[in-house]
Structures are given as C-alpha cells and as structure tokens.
Write a protein that holds these residues in place. Structure first.
Motif, PDB file in Angstrom:
ATOM      1  N   ARG A  76      -5.404   5.233   1.735  1.00 52.67           N
ATOM      2  CA  ARG A  76      -3.944   3.696   1.539  1.00 52.67           C
ATOM      3  C   ARG A  76      -4.906   3.772   0.676  1.00 52.67           C
ATOM      4  N   GLU A  87      -0.453  -0.048  -4.402  1.00 51.03           N
ATOM      5  CA  GLU A  87       1.203   0.331  -4.570  1.00 51.03           C
ATOM      6  C   GLU A  87       0.967  -0.982  -5.608  1.00 51.03           C
ATOM      7  N   TYR A 125       0.949  -1.110   0.269  1.00 49.25           N
ATOM      8  CA  TYR A 125       0.392  -0.150   0.125  1.00 49.25           C
ATOM      9  C   TYR A 125       1.112   1.172  -0.080  1.00 49.25           C
ATOM     10  N   ARG A 126       0.046   2.370  -0.393  1.00 47.59           N
ATOM     11  CA  ARG A 126       0.494   3.750  -0.592  1.00 47.59           C
ATOM     12  C   ARG A 126      -0.071   4.378  -0.578  1.00 47.59           C
TER      13      ARG A 126
END
Lengths: 640, 322
Positions: free
Chosen positions: A459, A462, A429-430
């Motif tokens: 989030r 990614e 995640y980002r």
C-alpha cells in the motif's frame, strides 16, 4: 497511596520547581506566562500546547523545559510525510513456520518517543490526520503497544491559526488533549518595545557561538553542540517525580471547590453569548481532572499547604482554545470579581524575576519595571477582524450559512481538477500502481513485495490536496442605501465568503461599488490570496453614492478573464436597483457566459428583488439568494 | 577592499549589474544567513547563486525543486537496517526468526552541504517545503547539527498566475535576506547596454564554471570577526525606532506582516554587523541600517517596504540629533 511528604521536603520540592520557572523565564524575554504555563503543566503532568507567530521562541522554550527539568526527552518535528513508525518505533517482523506454511507477524518496538518523559512535538498541526490520530490517542491514554508510558508532559508547538497558512488547523477537540494552552505574542507585534530593547542589547553582546567551528562536512553525525548553549538540569528525576506526586495529592480547600463551581458558571454564561468569536469547548475531561491538577500545582508552587481560591488563576493557562476570545481577555477580571478581592499575587511576582537579567545585572531593575501587565499574554489578534459595530452595539449576526453552504456546493461541483496530487498530504492508503510510487509506499510491505513474499501490491499513500484552483470575486454594493445594519450584514457575508475561499486556496477579488467600481487590488491584480487584507478592508466599508451594476461587473469580469481554470465565480451583493450605467448589464451577462463565470446574486434589501438579478443568475447558472430580517433583528439568507 | 573582494569581483565578472543582489549574497556568506532572490525567469538569479557558491570553495549542493519534491531527495537516502532477532513465541510453533527493521536517513544533500542552492523554490508545494525550511532554520536534522553555512534560494514572483504554488509567506521568513530582482533589459537600466555589448563583442560566449577565489578558512575568520563588530546603543535605538514606526505607523501586525522577533531582534543585529564588516568598519554605523530593506521585502506590506529608506533616514537624523 502516597502520603503527603513532610513539610521541609515539600518546601524543597516546591523550590525546585520555582527554580525551574525562574530559569525558564530567563530563556525568553517577555514571555513569562508561557514559562509559568509550562512549569505548571510539567508539575501537574499535563500536556501543553504553545502556539504563536513564527520566531517568537516557542520551540526554544519547549526545549528548555525538557533540558532544565532533567527529563528524558525526545523531539519529533511533524511534517507532511511523517509515518506511524516515526511516532511509535521500529517494526519487528517475525516469521514462523507453522504446519508447513510461513506466517508473518508485524509488531512495533517502542521508539524514543514512547520512552520520553517530556515529549516535544514541534509543528504539530503540520501532520496529516493519519499520524495525528494515533498520537493523540497515545497522549490521552499514556499507554501504547500494550504498556504504560513514562510520559509526564508532551509539549506541542504550532503556528497561529492563519487563514493563509496551507495547513488545516487543529480542531478544538484535538487541542483538548492539551490541558495547558497558551498563545504567545511576538514582542514587536505585541508592541512590547521595552522588552524588544532588552533583547537587542542581549544580541549585541552575543559572542561568536561554537557554531563558528561547526563540524565539517561529512561528520554531520557527530553530536556536537550546536547553536544555543546547553542548559543543565535544575532538578533530578527523583525530585521531579516526588514533586509531581506531592502536588497531585495536595488538598483542595472546600471554598476553592465552591469558587470553582461559580467560576465555571460564569464562564459558561459568558461563552454562551453568540456574538463572541473563538472556540468554545469546556470538556469534562479538561475541566474536571486536568483543571484541578493545575490548580493543585499552582498552590504547590506557591508553597501553600492546600489549594486556595486564588489558585484558580491556574485555569487561565487552559483557555486559549476553550473559551471565546472576549471571555479569555476578561478572564482575570471575571476571576477577580468572583474572588471578591484584589488580584492575588501570581507566580510571576513570587516565583521568578524578570528574565533577560543574565549577564546584565544592573539592567534587571529597568527590565522588571517594564514587565508586561499580568494579562499581556492574551493575543487579541482574532482570526479575522470582527465586523464593525453600529452605535457601539453589534446587531444580531447575519445567518450566512445557507449561502456559504450553497456556494461551497457550487464550488465543489465545478471543480474539474482531481483531488489527488503527488505533492499533497497523505490522506489514506491505496495499492501501489506504479513502481515510481515505491518511495511513498509502506516500507515493510514494499520490502516484502520486493522479496516476492507479499501477496498483492504494497500500500502506498494516497495523496490529496485541496484544489488551489478557482477564483471568486465579491462585488459589494456600498451605495448610500446600504447604510446601517445592511453594511454590517454584508460585511459578514463578505467575511464568510473570504473564509470559504481561503480554506480552498481560491484566489479572491473584492470590489466595492456605488456609482463607480472600487476594486481592492494587491500588486496591481484583482485576484490574489491576501485574504486577511481583504477581510480588513471589508470591515471598513462606508455606504455612499448610488447603485451601478455595470461598472463592478465589468471590472470583475476583466479581472477573471486573464485567469485560467473553470471554477470562477462572482458574488454580487446588493440592496437595490441599478440607477446608473446599463441597468440590464446585457454585455456583461454575455461576457460572463462566454467566460463560463457563474454570477451569484444576493439581494439584501427590504423591497422586492429587482428582476435583473434573477436574469443575471439564471443565465449564468448562478445562485440566487435574498436576505430576510429575522424577528430578533438579525438576517437570514434564503434561496430566492 | 575586504576579504571578500575577490568573490565580489568574480560575481561582477560573471554577471552584469544586480549590485544589490551581489552585496546581499556576500552578506549572506559572512553572516551565515539564508537568502531568497525572487525575479522573473532569465534574470541571472540562478547564475548569481551558483557563482557565489562555487566561488567560495565550499561543499556545494544544488537542488531544483519541483512539484513532487520529497524529503529524501533533499536530505539523503532512506536506509532500512535489518537485524535478526530471536523470538520466543509463547504459543507453540511461533518461536523462530524475527527481523527488526529500522528506517533511517543516510545524510546527504542538504545535510552534508556547506552551501546550498535551492532553485525555483516557489514551484514546490508549501507542505513539502515545511521540512526543508525547518532544517534551514534550525541547522540541525533531528539531533544532529548540519554544516550548512548558507542556503541561496531562487523563486518566481509569488503573484505570477502562471505558477500556481504561491509561497507561504511564513516559509519565506526562514530567509533572513530577501531581494527582488528585475531584468536589466526589461527595466531599461544602463547596464542593459553593457550586457548586450558584452555578448555582442563575443568575448563571453559560454562562461565556464568559476574557480574558487575564497575558502572556508577566510569565511570562518570573517564570521568570527563579525561578532567583534560593535553595535552601539545609538544604532540599537535607531533600529528599534524603525521597528516601532513599522508597527505603530504602518500598522504591521501578525496578519499582514512577518515582523518576527527572531528576524528583527536577533538576526537584524547580525545583518547590521555583517554590513558594517563588508563596508570595512569595526562598529555598526547608522548608514548600515540600509541593509534592513533586504530583510523587509516580503515581510511587510509593499507600502511599508518602499517607505523604509525614508523611515531610516528620519530615524537616523533624530538619533544623530540626540
């Protein structure tokens, strides 16, 4: 806790599972071992993993197990974008006012998967690591969100490991959660033509299904019966659970334990042989409790009062990803030898008749006669073909790892394209950077975000994917001096490079050369992704003729010239000095520099490495390797 | 003349040439199998698919695939259902309102269509296609059956370096029928002249969208009649012999081919029945075996695919001789 049930009751319970096995055997033609494996798994309350080529009936069989056993079931199709909430359940978001501030709490409510008795996990390897981790833990612990699960068996399906498939195969450690592992083979590719004829006849007699009156558009919600006819359960949940309890408490005879120890010894010895290909993982988890549960189930299904040595046959439904292929193939033989008597009657013969007999009563005899040999379930299609043998006995393997590691390093270093890709697999995640990405964001956090109640950004996944770019051309010297061991070793080097390329979806080219260059093109192109075809080719090379560097380099550079991307490599594999053509290959070196192609050279011979190889590599920043024979007759590759 | 002749005429009216693709499209509609048409840009692939879809008066879904194709774009909207529930907190001050949030998909797109055109399927990454193709294959989404009759997909040549998303051959297996087209002008066939003449005459400048010439009831009736087409023992034996030849002589196996049981033992029977029906027969004839070569295009090595007419000829002669 549970006393063994009285004999008559036990017989009834066993009969219910024999019925299940029989009914399962009728679902698919010629897949009796898979049917037996699933029956044993459910009876022993173990998880099962079915793998096989597309269209061989994996999903159908798994679904039939759930339906016939009368278990509460849930099917989950794994895919790239599967999320934790698909696995576990809905989110419960609670807000509490607490001393003037609001506190948000996020919990999960157990979803249908966690309430299932038989869980069907389709296409399991298609799932990214994020979803797979929690799932495998749940399967192992049978416990989630603080409560025990009613789960009896999870049946997962997956494709055959194929180098071409754009998925990362599951590791043996992940597959170890599935006690029963079975590899299915298609009837056609398995050359079971008699069974194929039975299936064709069955299809030719097929009536228009209810599918002809499909629900019209808009009512897709209606839970109409689609496709295959519904299967009604052959047992009740009470019977199923009673049988499972009875099977679990079945006594194991002392001589069986003794035989089991000897079997494990034998399997360990055989698996230690380094030349064998395939997985090796004999974990304590699987080979203690799970294995003995299966052995008990085998005995129970036979109607035996205690597990006898012959019930060790159940172990063969466990080995697909735990033992090397060669040992698997030999399993029946190993066990038979150990038991010291002819092969026992297996369940295929006692429990069930040949499937495919439904509505074709008089054909069942013919079909039964065509029943596959008891070990026909073993798929002898190795991942890649084994290296050719020399005088019947393969030489010790070449240790190609140093070369491959260095090559991989170079390939990675040369990669310009970023790893992240909007179409890739979720790999973590980002924080959200752009509102477009909301579609990929954590749903609950996005919700709170839009309501202005989330401090910071939600989030989002990614996404990454293995770079599809890059190309590697392997030039392999097959001149007469490469005969014998060198041929075998260079095959191994080529296969290793092909594996590296396949994993990174690089295009590959393969050129064998002696005095002439012999490119193996596919569809008129030198560079392509038909890895296994090249692998087959590499296993068949014969050494003839004399050495010429110019022709193959020219061919490979021409092939690489058209392509784009900076990550381009040529690996030149040779044992001797060039005799024919421009022996300094000056023009080719120039061209390689201009195109930015790295020329890696691998010298395999006994003599000194020709200086021209060093020049080639140094000028194009390629790697330089040479192969040194080891004391045991193997080959070790080291940097020059 | 059969019930689909009007649709065949419509295809002829809109597109010059490509007779095989046209027949295969009709076959897809009758057998309710999916079809994949591959060819270089500008070879009327999408046009053919659209005309076949719109000419049959079915609920139609057109989707252009791209690199970022997401599941939601294909199957409908993702809906969040929020429901208030009470919680009784054990700790003081934790009792209060809570919300249960359920995520589901409001069916749309592919899930509610009867016929779908999936354009440029080779542009989407294999990972994204997996779910889509699974829906196509099972014709259900979760537990719910979908009304889809046939999907028509188009794509660019797999080995074209220009597009870096080669289609996973296993994904192509979902399309029972698979054809390769080439441009009329590029290949210099006679129809190229017709094509140019037609545009030169000015009679066909911009084609309007076709009007439906057949309907759901006709297609349903045809599909039902298909099952009445007899598949005799001789045809079955011939089919099996063809498959045996592919395995034993052409060494088609799990690594180099997709000779799957589902396709060649189950779907092949349907395709043969459909081919016989379109040819106006009520029993499958040995000549209908020619339709098999619309199934092998991307499933067996090129040399085996090219040899197929020869294999079928040889097997048919042997079967007739018995």
């Amino acid at each position: 806790m549970t006393q063994p049930a009285p004999d008559r009751r036990t017989t009834e319970l066993a009969a219910a599972f024999v019925d299940l096995r029989t009914a399962l055997g009728r679902v698919l033609i010629g897949q009796d071992d898979a049917a037996t494996g699933l029956t044993l798994a459910l009876l022993a309350e173990q998880h099962a993993y079915l793998e096989g080529p597309p269209g061989c009936g994996k999903s159908e069989l798994a679904a039939a197990l759930a339906a016939l056993s009368g278990a509460r079931t849930h099917t989950l199709v794994f895919h790239r974008d599967i999320r934790e909430s698909d696995l576990l359940g809905d989110v419960l978001l609670s807000r509490h006012r607490h001393r003037g501030h609001e506190r948000l709490r996020r919990e999960l409510i157990p979803g249908p998967l966690l309430q299932a008795e038989v869980a069907l996990l389709e296409d399991l390897p298609r799932s990214p690591g994020e979803a797979l981790g929690p799932l495998l833990r749940i399967l192992a612990e049978r416990h989630a969100l603080g409560q025990p699960l009613p789960l009896e068996s999870a049946v997962a399906t997956g494709p055959l490991e194929q180098v071409e498939a754009p998925i990362d195969p599951l590791e043996p450690g992940q597959l170890d959660r599935f006690a029963v592992q079975h590899r299915m083979t298609g009837l056609l590719t398995g050359e079971l033509f008699d069974e194929a004829a039975v299936l064709l006849e069955r299809e030719a007699a097929r009536e228009p299904s209810e599918a002809a009156s499909r629900p019209v558009a808009g009512s897709a919600h209606a839970r109409a019966v689609a496709g295959a006819a519904p299967r009604s359960a052959v047992m009740s949940t009470g019977t199923r659970n009673a049988a499972q309890r009875a099977a679990a408490s079945l006594r194991i005879e002392a001589r069986t334990i003794d035989a089991y120890h000897r079997l494990l010894d034998r399997l360990r010895q055989r698996s230690a042989d380094e030349s064998a290909s395939g997985d090796r993982l004999m974990s304590d988890r699987s080979f203690s409790s799970a294995a003995l549960r299966l052995v008990r189930a085998h005995a129970f299904l036979r109607g035996a009062p205690a597990a006898a040595p012959r019930d060790l046959h159940a172990i063969r439904y466990m080995v697909a990803h735990r033992l090397p292929d060669e040992v698997q193939e030999d399993f029946d033989h190993i066990l038979e030898e150990l038991l010291g008597d002819p092969p026992n009657v297996t369940m295929t013969e006692t429990g069930a008749q040949m499937p495919g007999a439904q509505s074709q009563g008089d054909d069942s005899d013919g079909a039964a006669a065509a029943s596959p040999a008891s070990d026909s379930w073993i798929d002898d299609q190795a991942d890649l073909p084994a290296p050719p043998t020399l005088f019947g006995k393969p030489p010790p393997p070449a240790q190609v790892d140093p070369l491959l590691r260095a090559l991989v390093g170079r390939i990675e270093r040369g990669r310009i394209d970023p790893d992240t890709d909007p179409g890739g697999q979720p790999r973590g995640y980002r924080p959200l950077r752009d509102l477009d990405e909301v579609i990929d964001a954590d749903v609950i956090e996005a919700l709170l975000f839009t309501e202005g109640r989330l401090p910071g950004a939600p989030r989002t996944f990614e996404r990454k994917r293995r770079s599809a770019g890059g190309a590697v051309a392997v030039l392999r010297d097959i001149s007469a001096s490469m005969a014998g061991r060198l041929t075998v070793w260079s095959s191994q080097v080529v296969l290793g490079i092909l594996r590296v390329a396949a994993r990174r979806r690089m295009r590959v080219g393969y050129v064998e050369f002696h005095h002439r260059a012999l490119p193996h093109e596919v569809g008129g192109r030198l560079l392509h992704r038909s890895y296994s075809r090249l692998a087959e080719q590499a296993g068949q090379a014969k050494a003839v003729g004399q050495t010429n560097y110019e022709a193959p380099l020219r061919t490979a550079l021409e092939g690489l010239r058209g392509g784009s991307g900076r990550n381009r490599h040529i690996v030149l594999l040779t044992d001797g000095l060039p005799i024919i053509g421009d022996t300094t290959v000056r023009r080719e070196r120039q061209l390689a520099r201009r195109l930015g192609v790295a020329l890696h050279t691998v010298f395999l011979g006994n003599g000194d490495c020709p200086p021209v190889l060093d020049d080639i590599s140094l000028e194009t920043s390629g790697l330089r390797f040479y192969g040194r024979p080891t004391a045991g007759g193997g080959l070790r590759l080291e940097e020059r | 003349m059969n019930d689909l002749t009007p649709l065949g005429d419509l295809l002829d009216h809109h597109v010059v040439g490509h007779d095989e693709v046209k027949t295969a499209l009709l076959l897809a509609l009758v057998t309710r199998e999916h079809i994949y048409v591959e060819g270089p840009p500008g070879t009327a692939k999408t046009r053919l698919a659209e005309v076949a879809a719109k000419g049959s008066d079915l609920d139609f879904f057109f989707y252009q695939l791209h690199r970022d194709t997401r599941l939601a774009e294909l199957v409908g909207d993702i809906v969040l259902e929020r429901r208030k529930v009470r919680t009784d907190g054990a700790a003081p001050g934790t009792a209060g309102e809570a919300e249960r949030i359920h995520q589901r998909i409001e069916p749309g797109g592919l899930l509610t269509a009867e016929i779908a055109v999936l354009d440029d399927i080779s542009r989407a990454p294999g990972e994204a296609l997996n779910v889509l193709l699974r829906i196509l294959n099972e014709r259900r989404f979760g537990a719910d059956p979908i009304p889809l009759m046939a999907a028509i997909a188009t794509g660019n040549p797999m080995d074209d370096e220009y597009y870096n998303e080669p289609l996973d051959p296993a994904n192509l297996d979902r399309f029972a029928l698979q054809l390769r087209v080439s441009g009329l002008i590029q290949s210099g066939v006679d129809e190229a002249k017709t094509l140019i003449d037609r545009f030169a005459s000015g009679s066909v400048v911009e084609q309007p969208d076709p009007e439906p010439v057949t309907d759901r009831a006709t297609l349903d009736a045809l599909h039902k009649r298909m099952y009445a087409v007899e598949v005799g023992a001789a045809v079955r034996a011939a089919l099996l012999d063809v498959l045996r030849t592919l395995v034993l002589e052409f060494e088609c196996n799990e690594t180099n081919s997709l000779l799957t049981d589902r396709t060649f033992l189950v779907k092949a029977i349907k395709i043969l029945r459909g081919a016989a029906l379109l040819a106006g027969r009520d029993a499958v004839d040995l000549q209908d075996l020619a339709a098999l070569s619309w199934m092998t295009t991307f499933r067996v090595p090129p040399e085996a695919h090219e040899a197929l007419p020869r294999i079928i000829g040889r097997v048919s002669r042997q079967v007739r001789a018995v």
